[in-house]
Scaffold this active site. Structure first.
Site, PDB file in Angstrom:
ATOM      1  N   ALA A 197       0.687  -1.175   0.160  1.00  0.00           N
ATOM      2  CA  ALA A 197      -0.058  -0.184  -0.044  1.00  0.00           C
ATOM      3  C   ALA A 197       1.056   1.289  -0.004  1.00  0.00           C
ATOM      4  CB  ALA A 197      -0.924  -0.048   1.067  1.00  0.00           C
TER       5      ALA A 197
ATOM      6  N   PHE B 133      -6.459   2.252  -4.589  1.00  0.00           N
ATOM      7  CA  PHE B 133      -6.361   1.455  -5.463  1.00  0.00           C
ATOM      8  C   PHE B 133      -5.182   0.449  -4.919  1.00  0.00           C
ATOM      9  CE2 PHE B 133      -6.009   5.544  -8.087  1.00  0.00           C
ATOM     10  CZ  PHE B 133      -7.390   5.759  -8.236  1.00  0.00           C
ATOM     11  N   ILE B 134      -5.458  -0.225  -3.660  1.00  0.00           N
ATOM     12  CA  ILE B 134      -4.451  -1.268  -3.490  1.00  0.00           C
ATOM     13  C   ILE B 134      -5.090  -2.796  -3.758  1.00  0.00           C
ATOM     14  CG2 ILE B 134      -3.553  -2.425  -1.255  1.00  0.00           C
ATOM     15  CD1 ILE B 134      -2.717   0.811  -2.121  1.00  0.00           C
ATOM     16  N   THR B 135      -4.254  -3.409  -4.762  1.00  0.00           N
ATOM     17  CA  THR B 135      -4.398  -4.846  -5.106  1.00  0.00           C
ATOM     18  C   THR B 135      -4.527  -5.723  -4.178  1.00  0.00           C
ATOM     19  OG1 THR B 135      -3.750  -4.101  -7.363  1.00  0.00           O
ATOM     20  CG2 THR B 135      -3.941  -6.425  -6.588  1.00  0.00           C
TER      21      THR B 135
ATOM     22  N   GLU C  73       9.022  -5.416  -9.840  1.00  0.00           N
ATOM     23  CA  GLU C  73       7.608  -5.117 -10.154  1.00  0.00           C
ATOM     24  C   GLU C  73       7.413  -4.753 -11.856  1.00  0.00           C
ATOM     25  OE1 GLU C  73       5.240  -2.807  -7.570  1.00  0.00           O
ATOM     26  OE2 GLU C  73       3.962  -2.041  -8.881  1.00  0.00           O
TER      27      GLU C  73
ATOM     28  N   ARG D 195     -12.653 -17.547 -39.905  1.00  0.00           N
ATOM     29  CA  ARG D 195     -13.629 -16.742 -40.245  1.00  0.00           C
ATOM     30  C   ARG D 195     -13.625 -16.670 -41.872  1.00  0.00           C
ATOM     31  NH1 ARG D 195     -18.658 -14.866 -38.691  1.00  0.00           N
ATOM     32  NH2 ARG D 195     -18.937 -12.722 -39.504  1.00  0.00           N
TER      33      ARG D 195
ATOM     34  N   GLY E   1     -17.470  -7.780 -34.720  1.00  0.00           N
ATOM     35  CA  GLY E   1     -18.612  -7.621 -33.620  1.00  0.00           C
ATOM     36  C   GLY E   1     -18.421  -8.624 -32.467  1.00  0.00           C
TER      37      GLY E   1
ATOM     38  N   GLN F  79     -10.132  -5.786 -33.037  1.00  0.00           N
ATOM     39  CA  GLN F  79     -10.593  -5.467 -34.532  1.00  0.00           C
ATOM     40  C   GLN F  79     -10.869  -6.766 -35.429  1.00  0.00           C
ATOM     41  OE1 GLN F  79     -11.208  -2.160 -35.373  1.00  0.00           O
ATOM     42  NE2 GLN F  79     -11.427  -2.439 -37.728  1.00  0.00           N
TER      43      GLN F  79
HETATM   44  C1  FAD Z   1      -6.168  -1.591 -10.663  1.00  0.00           C
HETATM   45  C2  FAD Z   1      -5.366  -0.819  -9.932  1.00  0.00           C
HETATM   46  C3  FAD Z   1      -4.354  -1.611  -9.119  1.00  0.00           C
HETATM   47  C4  FAD Z   1      -3.394  -0.913  -8.259  1.00  0.00           C
HETATM   48  N1  FAD Z   1      -2.703  -1.584  -7.095  1.00  0.00           N
HETATM   49  C5  FAD Z   1      -1.908  -0.908  -6.786  1.00  0.00           C
HETATM   50  C6  FAD Z   1      -1.195  -1.468  -5.281  1.00  0.00           C
HETATM   51  O1  FAD Z   1      -1.429  -2.706  -5.077  1.00  0.00           O
HETATM   52  N2  FAD Z   1      -0.557  -0.813  -4.533  1.00  0.00           N
HETATM   53  C7  FAD Z   1      -0.382   0.602  -4.669  1.00  0.00           C
HETATM   54  O2  FAD Z   1       0.485   1.258  -4.041  1.00  0.00           O
HETATM   55  N3  FAD Z   1      -0.822   1.217  -5.823  1.00  0.00           N
HETATM   56  C8  FAD Z   1      -1.624   0.588  -6.708  1.00  0.00           C
HETATM   57  N4  FAD Z   1      -2.088   1.229  -8.031  1.00  0.00           N
HETATM   58  C9  FAD Z   1      -1.635   2.508  -8.051  1.00  0.00           C
HETATM   59  C10 FAD Z   1      -1.207   2.813  -9.194  1.00  0.00           C
HETATM   60  O3  FAD Z   1       0.112   2.510  -9.205  1.00  0.00           O
HETATM   61  C11 FAD Z   1      -1.170   4.465  -9.755  1.00  0.00           C
HETATM   62  O4  FAD Z   1      -2.328   4.348 -10.283  1.00  0.00           O
HETATM   63  C12 FAD Z   1      -0.119   4.613 -10.837  1.00  0.00           C
HETATM   64  O5  FAD Z   1       1.157   4.805 -10.133  1.00  0.00           O
HETATM   65  C13 FAD Z   1      -0.638   6.135 -11.235  1.00  0.00           C
HETATM   66  O6  FAD Z   1      -0.808   7.080 -10.135  1.00  0.00           O
HETATM   67  P1  FAD Z   1      -2.289   7.773 -10.168  1.00  0.00           P
HETATM   68  O7  FAD Z   1      -3.379   7.149 -10.404  1.00  0.00           O
HETATM   69  O8  FAD Z   1      -2.158   8.725  -8.922  1.00  0.00           O
HETATM   70  O9  FAD Z   1      -2.003   8.854 -11.597  1.00  0.00           O
HETATM   71  P2  FAD Z   1      -1.287  10.187 -11.401  1.00  0.00           P
HETATM   72  O10 FAD Z   1       0.180  10.205 -10.640  1.00  0.00           O
HETATM   73  O11 FAD Z   1      -2.173  11.173 -10.973  1.00  0.00           O
HETATM   74  O12 FAD Z   1      -1.031  10.355 -12.731  1.00  0.00           O
HETATM   75  C14 FAD Z   1      -2.113  10.530 -13.811  1.00  0.00           C
HETATM   76  C15 FAD Z   1      -1.579  10.195 -15.261  1.00  0.00           C
HETATM   77  O13 FAD Z   1      -0.626  11.640 -15.371  1.00  0.00           O
HETATM   78  C16 FAD Z   1       0.421  11.312 -16.238  1.00  0.00           C
HETATM   79  N5  FAD Z   1       1.647  11.545 -15.733  1.00  0.00           N
HETATM   80  C17 FAD Z   1       1.876  11.411 -14.176  1.00  0.00           C
HETATM   81  N6  FAD Z   1       3.023  11.998 -13.829  1.00  0.00           N
HETATM   82  C18 FAD Z   1       3.508  12.356 -15.114  1.00  0.00           C
HETATM   83  C19 FAD Z   1       4.851  13.176 -15.474  1.00  0.00           C
HETATM   84  N7  FAD Z   1       5.731  13.290 -14.628  1.00  0.00           N
HETATM   85  N8  FAD Z   1       5.136  13.486 -16.604  1.00  0.00           N
HETATM   86  C20 FAD Z   1       4.015  13.161 -17.577  1.00  0.00           C
HETATM   87  N9  FAD Z   1       2.760  12.622 -17.482  1.00  0.00           N
HETATM   88  C21 FAD Z   1       2.598  12.237 -16.233  1.00  0.00           C
HETATM   89  C22 FAD Z   1       0.345   9.850 -16.593  1.00  0.00           C
HETATM   90  O14 FAD Z   1      -0.295   9.673 -17.676  1.00  0.00           O
HETATM   91  C23 FAD Z   1      -0.897   9.242 -15.663  1.00  0.00           C
HETATM   92  O15 FAD Z   1      -1.387   8.012 -15.831  1.00  0.00           O
HETATM   93  C24 FAD Z   1      -3.176   0.450  -8.536  1.00  0.00           C
HETATM   94  C25 FAD Z   1      -3.811   1.389  -9.692  1.00  0.00           C
HETATM   95  C26 FAD Z   1      -4.859   0.364 -10.199  1.00  0.00           C
HETATM   96  C27 FAD Z   1      -5.871   1.302 -11.166  1.00  0.00           C
END
Ligand code: FAD
Length: 381
Positions: free
Chosen positions: A127, A159-161, A246, A272, A344, A340
Site C-alpha cells: 500500500a 487502489f490497493i490490489t 515489479e 472466419r 463484432g 478489431q
Molecule cells: C487496478 C489498480 C491496481 C493498483 N494496485 C496498486 C497497489 O497494489 N499498490 C499501490 O500502492 N498502488 C496501486 N495502484 C496505483 C497505481 O500504481 C497508480 O494508479 C499509478 O502509479 C498512477 O498514479 P495515479 O493513479 O495517482 O495517477 P497520477 O500520478 O495522478 O497520474 C495521472 C496520469 O498523468 C500522467 N503523468 C503522471 N506523472 C507524469 C509526469 N511526470 N509526466 C508526464 N505525465 C505524467 C500519466 O499518464 C498518469 O497516468 C493500482 C492502480 C490500479 C488502477
C-alpha cells in the site's frame, strides 16, 4: 530447449508446470472468479502447494530460490491465462508485496511470516498509492507517529490490489514530516484485524475483475515495534528498489497476454470466412498480425534481458523503465488489433478478447505510467 537464451532447463520446467496448472485449474473456473470479483483462496493455497508462490524465496521457507528470470517466467505464463485479474492477484503477492518482507525483514519477521507467505496461507498487499499521491510517491501523506515503542498510523491508501482479502499489508507512511521529498518514509507491516485499520471500500474496475482492489483507511492504527519493516526513514528507497522487480514482472505479464491474444486471433481469422476466403487470406490482416508478433518478440526479449541484468546485480533502471513503457503500450496496441479482427464478436461480453482488452488498459498506468517511465529512460540516455 528455451527460445530465450537466458533460461535454463529449470525455468522451462517451471513454465510447463505453470501452463498445465493454468489449463487445468484456472481457465475452466476463472469466468466465475471474474463474476465474483476475486480469485479464491483455495486456488492461491494450491499454487502455494505447487511451489508457485515461492519461486523467488529460499528453500528454507519452501521456495525455489530463483532470480528475476523465474519471476518473468511466472508472470508471462500467468499473463497467458487470459485472466489478467487472476494473474495480478498472484503477482502482487509473489513479486510486488512480499519482496518487501523478503528483502528487508529481520530474521524474526522472516520466521514469523515467510513460511505462510510461500504456502499461500497469508496473502500480501503493498500500500503506497494514496488518493492524492500516485506517480509522485514522495508526496504521500499517511503519517506514522511514535507512541511508546510503537507507531500510530493515520491516513488512507488507494487502489490497493488484494486490498480486501490480504492478511499482511506493507504500508508506506511518513515518519519524518519535516524531511524533504523522498526522505522520511518508513514501511510498516499491518496485519488484518489490527485496531484502527479498515477497508474503506471495495473498488469496481473496468478490468482485472478477478482481482480485488480497495481503498484502505488507518485511524490511530497502532503498529508494534516488531512490525516496522526495514530502516526507519528509508522506506522510499525500498519502494523504488522493489519497483524494478515489479516492472519486469508487469512487462512479462503484458507480453504473455499479448502473445496469447495474437494466438487466439490467428485461430479466429483462419476460420472466419469473408469475401470468398478467410480473413487470414487478407494481406492487410496477416501483415498487421505479423508486425505485432514481431513487436511482442522484441518486448519479450527486452523483458528477459532486463531480468537477466537484474539477476546479475547490474544497474538496469533504464532497461526496466523501457520494459514498463514499451510493454505497457504494446499490449494495448495488440489488443486493439486483435479485437478489431474479431469484428463484432470481439465486442461481446464473455469472449476472451473483450476481457483482455479491458484488462490491458491499466498496464500503461499501474506500477509506473508510461510517461513517468519514459522520463526515467530519458534521464539515462
Ligand atoms: C487496478 C489498480 C491496481 C493498483 N494496485 C496498486 C497497489 O497494489 N499498490 C499501490 O500502492 N498502488 C496501486 N495502484 C496505483 C497505481 O500504481 C497508480 O494508479 C499509478 O502509479 C498512477 O498514479 P495515479 O493513479 O495517482 O495517477 P497520477 O500520478 O495522478 O497520474 C495521472 C496520469 O498523468 C500522467 N503523468 C503522471 N506523472 C507524469 C509526469 N511526470 N509526466 C508526464 N505525465 C505524467 C500519466 O499518464 C498518469 O497516468 C493500482 C492502480 C490500479 C488502477
Amino acid at each position: 530447449m528455451s527460445d530465450i537464451p537466458f533460461l535454463s532447463h529449470e525455468h522451462e520446467m517451471l513454465r510447463d508446470q505453470l501452463r498445465r496448472f493454468v489449463a487445468d485449474e484456472v481457465q475452466p473456473y476463472a469466468d466465475a472468479w471474474e463474476a465474483d470479483g476475486q480469485t479464491p483462496r483455495e486456488t492461491l493455497h494450491r499454487m502455494g502447494e505447487l511451489g508457485f508462490l515461492g519461486v523467488r524465496y529460499p528453500e528454507q521457507f519452501g521456495g525455489a530460490d530463483m532470480n528475476a528470470l523465474g519471476s518473468a517466467v511466472l508472470a508471462e505464463e500467468l499473463g497467458r491465462s487470459t485472466f489478467g485479474g487472476f494473474a495480478i492477484t498472484v503477482l502482487v503477492h509473489t513479486d510486488m508485496a512480499s519482496p518487501h518482507l523478503a528483502r528487508y525483514a529481520t530474521p524474526d519477521q522472516l520466521a514469523r511470516f515467510m513460511p505462510s507467505v510461500v504456502s499461500g496461507e497469508k496473502i500480501t498487499a503493498v500500500a503506497v498509492t494514496e488518493p492524492d499521491a500516485g506517480s509522485d510517491v514522495a508526496s504521500i501523506r499517511t503519517r506514522a507517529e511514535k507512541r511508546g515503542n510503537g507507531w500510530v498510523l493515520n491516513g488512507s491508501k488507494m487502489f490497493i490490489t488484494n486490498g480486501v482479502h490480504a492478511d499482511l499489508y506493507f504500508v508506506a507512511a511518513k515518519t519524518d514530516p519535516d524531511a524533504k521529498g523522498s526522505r522520511g518514509v518508513t514501511i510498516f507491516i499491518v496485519e488484518k484485524g489490527s485496531d484502527g485499520f479498515a477497508v474503506a471500500q471495495k473498488l469496481d474496475k473496468m478490468g482485472w475483475h478477478s482481482s480485488d482492489t480497495a481503498e484502505l483507511v488507518f485511524e490511530d492504527c497502532f503498529v508494534p515495534p516488531e512490525n516496522v519493516l526495514g530502516e526507519v526513514n528509508q522506506g522510499f528507497y525500498a519502494v523504488m528498489s522493489n519497483f524494478q522487480n515489479e516492472r519486469i514482472v508487469l512487462g512479462a505479464q503484458a507480453m504473455g497476454e499479448a502473445a496469447k491474444a495474437i494466438e487466439i486471433t490467428l485461430d479466429y481469422v483462419r476460420e472466419r470466412k469473408a469475401f470468398g476466403g478467410t480473413l487470414w487470406d487478407k494481406q492487410a490482416i496477416r501483415q498487421r498480425l505479423a508486425q505485432r508478433a514481431a513487436e511482442v518478440e522484441a518486448g519479450r526479449a527486452l523483458v528477459y534481458q532486463a531480468a537477466w541484468l537484474d539477476a546479475q546485480g547490474r544497474d538496469c533502471v533504464k532497461e526496466v523503465s523501457m520494459v514498463k513503457a514499451y510493454c505497457g503500450e504494446l499490449v494495448n496496441r495488440v489488443m486493439y488489433d486483435c479485437q478489431q479482427f474479431h469484428g463484432g464478436a470481439g465486442y461481446m461480453v464473455g469472449t476472451a478478447i473483450e476481457r483482455m482488452v479491458r484488462d490491458a488498459r491499466i498496464q500503461a498506468v499501474g506500477g509506473g505510467a508510461t510517461e513517468v517511465m519514459l522520463e526515467e529512460v530519458a534521464k539515462r540516455l
